[in-house]
Design an enzyme around this catalytic site. Structure first.
Site, mmCIF file in Angstrom:
data_model
loop_
_atom_site.group_PDB
_atom_site.id
_atom_site.type_symbol
_atom_site.label_atom_id
_atom_site.label_comp_id
_atom_site.label_asym_id
_atom_site.label_seq_id
_atom_site.Cartn_x
_atom_site.Cartn_y
_atom_site.Cartn_z
ATOM 1 N NE ARG A 156 -72.928 64.116 -6.444
ATOM 2 C CZ ARG A 156 -74.077 64.566 -6.936
ATOM 3 N NH1 ARG A 156 -74.097 65.181 -8.104
ATOM 4 N NH2 ARG A 156 -75.201 64.423 -6.270
ATOM 5 C CG LEU A 170 -63.327 69.157 -5.536
ATOM 6 C CD1 LEU A 170 -62.689 70.200 -4.626
ATOM 7 C CD2 LEU A 170 -62.244 68.270 -6.145
ATOM 8 C CE LYS A 206 -65.687 60.655 -24.143
ATOM 9 N NZ LYS A 206 -66.530 60.084 -23.120
ATOM 10 C CB ILE A 246 -80.352 65.123 -32.639
ATOM 11 C CG1 ILE A 246 -79.624 65.857 -33.774
ATOM 12 C CG2 ILE A 246 -79.560 63.901 -32.236
ATOM 13 C CD1 ILE A 246 -79.615 65.126 -35.101
ATOM 14 N N GLY A 247 -83.529 64.707 -31.366
ATOM 15 C CA GLY A 247 -84.353 63.973 -30.398
ATOM 16 C C GLY A 247 -84.848 64.813 -29.242
ATOM 17 C CG ASP A 272 -79.712 58.768 -30.370
ATOM 18 O OD1 ASP A 272 -79.717 59.182 -31.541
ATOM 19 O OD2 ASP A 272 -80.471 59.199 -29.487
ATOM 20 C CG HIS A 277 -71.940 72.425 -27.198
ATOM 21 N ND1 HIS A 277 -71.544 71.551 -28.170
ATOM 22 C CD2 HIS A 277 -72.168 71.698 -26.101
ATOM 23 C CE1 HIS A 277 -71.520 70.332 -27.656
ATOM 24 N NE2 HIS A 277 -71.898 70.393 -26.412
ATOM 25 C CB CYS A 321 -75.896 67.086 -30.551
ATOM 26 S SG CYS A 321 -75.944 65.771 -29.316
#
Ligand code: GLN
Ligand code: ZN
Length: 794
Positions: free
Chosen positions: A16, A18, A112, A432-433, A600, A695, A727
């Protein structure tokens, strides 16, 4: 002579490199030249691997400083105007502003790449987007390869795929109106390549494997007519599914070769052989570019031999798609069980497989007897190994009945029992958890993993975190509590580590987006649960409070979707094995006194096949796996599920068919559109639309939450509504989390008061749709939207 090549190679580096260089650059610790040097070193190392494996050409231009689509946007000069940047003089720092945002502008959108877990930066175009060209980076990379004396084949994403994947803020904007300008830009690029003495250019058009409409197919004709006579040979690459439905049309394009994915869609070969022009190259993608298994080389040769007889020099051999989607090399896997390791091939090993295939075809199988024997041995040992096959699991699977996927009673009757048992207020609040994963929590897990603290010390520390989370939730007045998931590093890994049939690599990193990499676990054998996984934790958490504590599990489809899966049995079968393992856990949680259990499934939507025709079959087994995992409990036990960061409105019947008593679902991305979808569809069970975006550290105001809830009440009967964030909260800090949840509880309480003073409304209910009707869902876009995924650790 059969020739070999690859459509692309992972860019992140075996260790990794980069990622670390990018992040150091972002932190201001590394100057640009040092970052550039890291990139150049990686490119030359990866080209050398391709040369060592005897590939006829090496792929160049597949490198990206963040993402390949963003790289193309830069190359075309099609930067969104809102950034006010000059494309031609774009700097790396500015390029990263496009990807990551700056003080004045949010980042370009990310989503995606087809059905992969790779995310690209979505081109942002409008009527006056210009394509006058950007920085010279792409050409510099080609020159770099040429300077090394390599047989260089530049790789470009094609004009039609580029436009198809782009977005516009202008409603109703016709992206195809930009085609002439885009094709002009590609002509300029090709002519620059031609002047460098390049022979072949690979142009990727994976959209040709989607259900695309006639106007887009016509655009393909126009685009390639415009690119003809560039003086270069073009290899048009399709992958991720079959391109057979359009094969005749594609084969008539003025290009010189076609790449097809024979791993995902082997059946398309016959069609292609019928339409392939007499002088065209066929690149046969026979090595799986999406999975980590060693190839069955005999099977590949059985496909390739007749092709070689028919095509001779016109046969090229390749991975099914770019190797971007698999880890770089097995070299670092020192701790992997040797038998399991002998079954695997990462990108570097896949290059060797290509070499073996070409040698077998060109010089005869005797020349690679040892490699073929190793491939046979791997196949045979996977078929018979006790690590893979477990008779107990097989027997249990065979005994699964249709009834096992059904709860004892229908929702209407279950919910009555649950309301009686749980005694929740109207508009119950929950989360949510996960709760903030503080540095202390991460350190606790890391030191336990490294053996620096013992099991007892670890347990005590985790229990202290659970207690803290419970106390905070009680103080906030939340109705259904969670334990906070402090013991989990990742929602798939945590369960995978406790299930048999799962393995974990030391270094099997794959780029997810930008510098973010994920290390998907490997499902190699029959999956089962040797012992309870979460019961002690849940029981402990429940012991701290009189409020209901949610048991928290990851569903079978998400477990499958975020792992490298077996290729020796259908995904549906693996999903059912996972479902049985989770079902056992669900039942044990119930027996331990847990009355609410959340399973979930954030990845349910991303498993959807690229072609609509295949949706119904997928949704059928995926929904069934979820139901099988959930349906072992009594009516009183309330099953929740959770989903996020995807398009849901087109699979609502499937979501309803999961028959969870409650679904908590992220809504911030689509705002009210999602709720309206649920309302129009008359979603039959209870639902908790996320009332704030997790977020950002911004604390949502009570009024904002109230407004959202009031609107929710207009489309969904209030007695079926829950109140929760979008979330999990693992990426947040405690202060903002507590402030946000306090406002959420206040909003819920205020609205409860209002509702109590109103006359109850009766709501019409519709019959639950049959799973067989699911195929009628509507397609929205090419790919589902970017997600925080399982917020994977990197
Ligand atoms: N229960 C998980 C959490 O809260 C769900 C994560 C997700 O939806 N991706 O973290
Ligand atoms: Zn989520």
């Amino acid at each position: 002579m059969a020739r070999t090549h690859t459509l692309g190679f992972p860019r992140i580096g075996a260790h990794r490199e980069l990622k670390f260089a990018q992040e150091a650059f972002w932190r201001g610790e590394t100057p640009e030249p040092a970052l550039r040097e890291t990139g150049a070193a990686l490119r030359s190392r990866h080209w050398q691997l391709q040369v060592d494996a005897g590939l006829a050409t090496v792929a160049a231009g597949d490198f990206a400083w963040y993402d390949q689509m963003l790289g193309l946007t830069a190359l075309l000069g099609a930067l969104p105007k809102r950034f006010g940047l000059d494309a031609a003089s774009l700097t790396l720092a500015q390029y990263y502003e496009l990807a990551r945002g700056n003080a004045a502008q949010p980042a370009m959108e990310m989503t995606k790449w087809f059905d992969t877990n790779y995310h690209y930066i979505v081109p942002e175009l409008d009527a006056d987007s210009s394509f006058e060209g950007g920085p010279s980076w792409f050409f510099d990379e080609i020159d770099e390869a040429l300077a090394l004396g390599l047989p260089t084949r530049p790789v470009l994403i094609g004009p039609v795929t580029y436009l198809w994947l782009s977005k516009s803020h202008a409603p109703g904007f016709d992206h195809l109106s930009l085609l002439p300008k885009v094709v002009q830009a590609y002509r300029r690029i090709l002519s620059q390549l031609q002047s460098r003495g390049i022979e072949w250019v690979q142009i990727d058009e994976p959209v040709l494997c989607l259900d695309i409409e006639t106007n887009w197919l016509e655009a393909v004709d126009r685009a390639y007519a415009g690119l003809a006579e560039s003086g270069l040979k073009l290899l048009l690459a399709t992958y991720f599914d079959t391109a057979a439905p359009h094969a005749a049309r594609i084969a008539a394009l003025p290009v010189d070769g076609f790449h097809i994915d024979l791993v995902r869609a082997p059946q398309q070969l016959a069609t292609w052989l019928q339409v392939l022009p007499a002088d065209a190259v066929l690149s046969a993608g026979v090595i799986d570019g999406r999975n980590i298994w060693r190839s069955d080389l005999r099977a590949a040769l059985a496909t390739l031999k007749p092709l070689q007889a028919q095509l001779g020099d016109r046969l090229w051999i390749a991975p099914s798609c770019s190797l971007l989607h698999v880890p770089v090399s097995l070299d670092a896997e020192q701790r992997l069980d040797p038998e399991l390791k002998s079954w695997l091939a990462f990108a570097t090993e896949k290059l060797d497989e290509l070499h073996t295939l070409a040698t077998a075809l060109n010089q005869g199988e005797a020349a690679v007897a040892a490699q073929l024997a190793a491939s046979d041995a791997a196949r045979e040992s996977r078929r018979t190994s006790r690590r893979v096959v477990n008779q107990q699991v097989q027997k249990r699977l065979a005994a699964v009945t249709a009834e096992m996927a059904n709860r004892a009673s229908g929702f209407e009757s279950r919910i009555e029992h649950q309301r009686e048992a749980l005694k929740l207020p109207a508009l119950p609040t929950t989360t949510i958890g996960s709760f903030p994963q503080t540095t202390a929590i991460r350190q606790t897990r890391a030191s336990y993993k490294r053996g620096e603290i013992g099991a007892l010390e670890y347990l005590q520390r985790i229990r202290a975190e659970i207690e803290l989370a419970v106390r905070k939730q009680e103080a906030l007045g939340i109705d259904v509590l969670v334990h906070g998931e402090a013991e989990r590093n990742d929602m798939v890994e945590y369960f995978g580590e406790q299930l048999c049939g799962y393995a974990f690599t030391a270094n099997g990193w794959v780029q997810s987006y930008g510098s973010r990499c994920v290390k998907p676990p490997v499902i190699f054998g029959d999956v089962y649960r040797p012992e309870p996984m979460t019961v002690d934790t849940a029981r402990y958490a429940q012991s701290l409070t009189n409020k209901p504590m949610k048991g928290m599990l990851t569903g079978p489809v998400t477990m499958l979707q975020w792992s490298f899966v077996r290729d020796d049995q259908p995904r549906a079968t693996t999903a059912r094995q996972l479902a049985l393992a989770i079902r056992d856990e669900v039942c044990d949680l119930e027996a331990a006194g847990i009355r609410v259990i959340q399973i979930d499934e954030p990845a349910l939507r991303e498993g959807l096949p690229l072609r609509r025709d295949d949706w119904a079959a997928y949704l059928d087994w995926a929904v069934n796996a979820f139901r099988l995992s959930a349906a072992g409990v009594s009516d009183q036990t309330q099953i929740h599920t959770h989903m996020c960061y995807a398009e849901f409105n087109d699979i609502l019947p499937a979501i309803a068919a999961m028959d969870a008593d409650v679904i908590t679902i992220e809504t911030s991305r689509s705002a009210m559109e999602l709720l309206e979808g649920f309302g129009d569809f008359d979603y039959p069970n209870e639902i908790g639309p996320g009332v704030y975006d997790i977020h950002s550290p911004r604390v949502p105001a009570v009024e904002a939450i109230t407004r959202l809830l009031e609107r929710a009440c207009e489309v969904i009967p209030p007695e079926r509504l829950w109140v929760n964030p979008d979330c999990g909260l693992k990426t947040r800090g405690w202060p903002e989390t507590e402030a946000a949840l306090a406002n959420m509880v206040t909003a819920a309480r205020q609205l409860r008061g209002k509702l109590a003073s109103q006359a109850p409304v009766t709501w019409k209910r519709v019959a639950r749709p049959a799973i067989a009707d699911l195929a009628t869902a509507h397609v929205h876009g090419a790919a589902c939207d970017a997600s925080c995924g399982g917020q994977p650790s990197a």
